[in-house]
Design a protein around this motif. Structure first.
Motif, mmCIF file in Angstrom:
data_model
loop_
_atom_site.group_PDB
_atom_site.id
_atom_site.type_symbol
_atom_site.label_atom_id
_atom_site.label_comp_id
_atom_site.label_asym_id
_atom_site.label_seq_id
_atom_site.Cartn_x
_atom_site.Cartn_y
_atom_site.Cartn_z
ATOM 1 N N GLN A 333 0.957 -1.214 0.031
ATOM 2 C CA GLN A 333 0.029 0.133 0.143
ATOM 3 C C GLN A 333 0.666 1.196 0.134
ATOM 4 O O GLN A 333 2.017 1.011 0.307
ATOM 5 N N SER A 334 0.313 2.179 -0.287
ATOM 6 C CA SER A 334 0.924 3.489 -0.341
ATOM 7 C C SER A 334 1.505 4.006 0.835
ATOM 8 O O SER A 334 0.954 3.793 2.002
ATOM 9 N N ARG A 335 2.475 4.924 0.819
ATOM 10 C CA ARG A 335 3.018 5.425 1.946
ATOM 11 C C ARG A 335 2.070 6.232 2.818
ATOM 12 O O ARG A 335 2.035 6.358 4.083
ATOM 13 N N GLU A 336 1.185 6.811 2.071
ATOM 14 C CA GLU A 336 0.049 7.603 2.758
ATOM 15 C C GLU A 336 -0.925 6.880 3.553
ATOM 16 O O GLU A 336 -1.214 7.164 4.808
ATOM 17 N N ALA A 337 -1.239 5.732 2.872
ATOM 18 C CA ALA A 337 -2.171 4.841 3.536
ATOM 19 C C ALA A 337 -1.508 4.099 4.867
ATOM 20 O O ALA A 337 -2.100 4.017 6.038
ATOM 21 N N LEU A 338 -0.247 3.867 4.678
ATOM 22 C CA LEU A 338 0.509 3.311 5.856
ATOM 23 C C LEU A 338 0.490 4.229 7.045
ATOM 24 O O LEU A 338 0.365 4.007 8.134
ATOM 25 N N SER A 339 0.966 5.497 6.654
ATOM 26 C CA SER A 339 1.162 6.614 7.551
ATOM 27 C C SER A 339 -0.056 6.982 8.281
ATOM 28 O O SER A 339 -0.271 7.235 9.672
ATOM 29 N N GLU A 340 -1.322 6.646 7.641
ATOM 30 C CA GLU A 340 -2.813 7.158 8.342
ATOM 31 C C GLU A 340 -3.005 5.857 9.114
ATOM 32 O O GLU A 340 -3.417 6.361 10.454
ATOM 33 N N TRP A 341 -2.634 4.632 8.880
ATOM 34 C CA TRP A 341 -2.836 3.573 9.882
ATOM 35 C C TRP A 341 -2.095 3.805 10.983
ATOM 36 O O TRP A 341 -2.558 3.338 12.242
ATOM 37 N N VAL A 388 7.293 -1.061 12.335
ATOM 38 C CA VAL A 388 6.098 0.055 11.743
ATOM 39 C C VAL A 388 7.052 1.191 11.452
ATOM 40 O O VAL A 388 6.504 1.933 10.600
ATOM 41 N N LEU A 389 8.053 1.758 12.263
ATOM 42 C CA LEU A 389 8.881 3.005 11.940
ATOM 43 C C LEU A 389 9.665 2.655 10.751
ATOM 44 O O LEU A 389 9.581 3.772 9.863
ATOM 45 N N THR A 390 10.073 1.579 10.025
ATOM 46 C CA THR A 390 11.130 1.513 9.215
ATOM 47 C C THR A 390 10.093 1.007 7.884
ATOM 48 O O THR A 390 10.356 1.550 6.776
ATOM 49 N N GLU A 391 9.205 0.450 7.908
ATOM 50 C CA GLU A 391 8.325 -0.175 6.793
ATOM 51 C C GLU A 391 7.058 0.676 6.472
ATOM 52 O O GLU A 391 6.733 0.849 5.385
ATOM 53 N N ALA A 392 6.539 1.251 7.591
ATOM 54 C CA ALA A 392 5.382 2.308 7.316
ATOM 55 C C ALA A 392 5.736 3.741 7.328
ATOM 56 O O ALA A 392 5.128 4.402 6.489
ATOM 57 N N LEU A 393 6.958 4.001 7.964
ATOM 58 C CA LEU A 393 7.034 5.403 7.979
ATOM 59 C C LEU A 393 8.515 5.525 7.217
ATOM 60 O O LEU A 393 8.819 6.931 7.250
ATOM 61 N N GLY A 394 9.103 4.714 6.862
ATOM 62 C CA GLY A 394 10.491 4.938 6.171
ATOM 63 C C GLY A 394 11.454 5.396 6.895
ATOM 64 O O GLY A 394 12.649 6.085 6.584
ATOM 65 N N VAL A 395 11.612 5.062 8.270
ATOM 66 C CA VAL A 395 12.604 5.606 9.190
ATOM 67 C C VAL A 395 14.060 4.755 8.787
ATOM 68 O O VAL A 395 13.642 3.325 8.670
ATOM 69 N N ASP A 396 15.173 5.196 8.848
ATOM 70 C CA ASP A 396 16.101 4.353 8.498
ATOM 71 C C ASP A 396 16.475 3.435 9.537
ATOM 72 O O ASP A 396 16.411 3.687 10.705
ATOM 73 N N ALA A 397 16.630 1.932 9.407
ATOM 74 C CA ALA A 397 16.936 1.010 10.339
ATOM 75 C C ALA A 397 17.633 1.029 11.213
ATOM 76 O O ALA A 397 17.770 0.693 12.417
ATOM 77 N N SER A 398 18.897 1.847 10.600
ATOM 78 C CA SER A 398 20.087 1.947 11.561
ATOM 79 C C SER A 398 20.006 2.970 12.585
ATOM 80 O O SER A 398 21.039 2.929 13.371
ATOM 81 N N THR A 399 19.016 3.782 12.450
ATOM 82 C CA THR A 399 18.535 4.674 13.381
ATOM 83 C C THR A 399 17.422 4.503 14.598
ATOM 84 O O THR A 399 17.242 5.449 15.182
#
Length: 404
Positions: A333-341, A388-399
């Motif tokens: 699903q889109s990043r927008e849909a994931l962020s909303e969830w 959730v942070l990495t896959e839904a919001l795109g946060v760098d896994a190393s941080t």
């Protein structure tokens, strides 16, 4: 009196060193702290364990690191197949003696002389080797090929591994000899996975390497662990647990229940406690199931009996598992849909679960109860939050570790 004090100091030192070993290995093997502790408790109980999981989950490396911490022990390792002959396991024929007309086996360096063993792909044991393997694990005996007197093997315990459960009656017989069954899976926390990848690029500094001597381990297994008292309250709890599991149609043999008592003593000894407590029953979550599908039911029954804090922790675990399942179902699903969830659903539930788990841990610690189950659920909460942070919001896994 002085002799008794000296013996007590010796016992405390061995248990303390083993706890240090557990800590060192838990630092090296991400998400394996419970597995490490359980493997050591099993060895202290003089029993055998199974590491069950898919390929590439560091089962062999973990087993070798555990067994490698015993100085002076004769170690034996083998990868079984359906063609493995008994003589390869227990002693090949002495060719030189055979040329002189003597039938003799060479036992040195084989299972016959091992104090600790690692048997990979245990359920691929050949039919020809089955009976000798059962005798080796159960009675610590090997019957020589020439029909001589049985040889008593010095085996303390074996760690075995498999990618799959046994499929036939022959393999099931071996499976029943393995008191402890530990499931290991792939890393769940993205930050731990990132650390694993970094270690392939930049190897970590050489870890601390605490060891114990063979004599100390043997003394613990034969003298110290069996001497740990088992209060009547623990016996009553075992009876209650057995009845609860039977109502769920989960039935373990009398032999497994009896062997479990030594495992409880080993758990108390490893923690440095003077007697078995009800919190030690948590180790039975690795004992009282036959298939992985049964393990969650066993875990819930055990932990609800052991620790009132664990009941709420297990309910929170269900919520966390539901969120992870939702995340899996939203793949693509889109990043927008994931962020909303995340905003409407996941963030608040995970944050509340984390806060409540921390409160439960503090309350359990203050009351002197085990926090192992709560910490295990907390690990799952952190892993799902990291996903959730990495896959839904795109946060760098190393941080991501710094954010949770």
């Amino acid at each position: 009196m002085a002799e008794r004090q000296e013996q007590g100091t010796f016992e405390q030192d061995t248990a303390k060193r083993l706890r240090a070993v557990c800590g060192e290995l838990a630092e090296r093997f991400h998400e394996r702290a419970d597995a490490v502790r359980t493997l050591w408790a099993t060895l202290l109980a003089g029993q055998h364990s199974l590491l069950l999981g898919p390929p590439g989950t560091a089962k062999s490396e973990l087993a070798r690191e555990v067994t490698g911490r015993v100085e002076g022990a004769a170690y034996w390792e083998i990868l079984l197949s359906k063609f493995t002959a008994p003589t390869r396991m227990f002693g090949p024929v002495d060719v030189g003696a055979l040329a002189r007309g003597e039938y003799r086996q060479v036992f040195e360096g084989r299972a016959t002389t091992a104090h600790i063993a690692f048997v990979d792909e245990i359920f691929k044991c050949s039919t020809a080797a089955l009976n000798e393997t059962l005798g080796f694990l159960n009675e610590r005996l090997y019957h020589p090929e020439n029909g001589g007197e049985p040889i008593r093997c010095p085996l303390i315990g074996a760690i075995t591994a498999s990618n799959e459960l046994p499929s036939g009656e022959e393999s099931a017989a071996v499976y029943d000899r393995l008191l402890v069954r530990i499931e290991v899976g792939y890393l769940a926390d993205p930050s731990n996975f990132a650390a694993l990848i970094r270690s392939a690029v930049t190897p970590p500094a050489p870890p601390r390497r605490t060891t114990v001597t063979l004599a100390a381990l043997q003394h613990a297994v034969t003298e110290e662990v069996p001497a740990v008292p088992v209060p009547d309250a623990v016996v009553d709890a075992l009876c209650t647990l057995r009845a609860a599991l039977r109502r769920k149609e989960l039935i373990a043999s009398d032999r497994r229940w009896r062997q479990s008592v030594r495992l409880l003593q080993a758990s108390a000894y490893l923690d440095g406690r003077p007697e078995v407590a009800e919190t030690d029953l948590s180790v039975l979550t690795h004992v009282l199931w036959d298939s992985p599908a049964q393990r969650p039911t066993v875990e819930r029954e055990v932990l609800q009996l052991v620790n009132p804090d664990a009941r709420e922790a297990l309910d929170l675990a269900d919520t966390i598992e539901e969120l992870e399942a939702q995340l899996d179902s939203m793949a693509g699903q889109s990043r927008e849909a994931l962020s909303e969830w995340v905003i409407k659903n996941a963030h608040q539930k995970l944050a509340l679960a984390g806060t409540r788990l921390e409160r439960l841990r503090e309350e359990a610690a203050a009351a002197g109860r085990s926090t192992a189950a709560i910490e295990r659920v907390t690990g799952r909460q952190r892993a799902v939050r990291a996903r959730v942070l990495t896959e839904a919001l795109g946060v760098d896994a190393s941080t991501v570790q710094a954010r949770i």
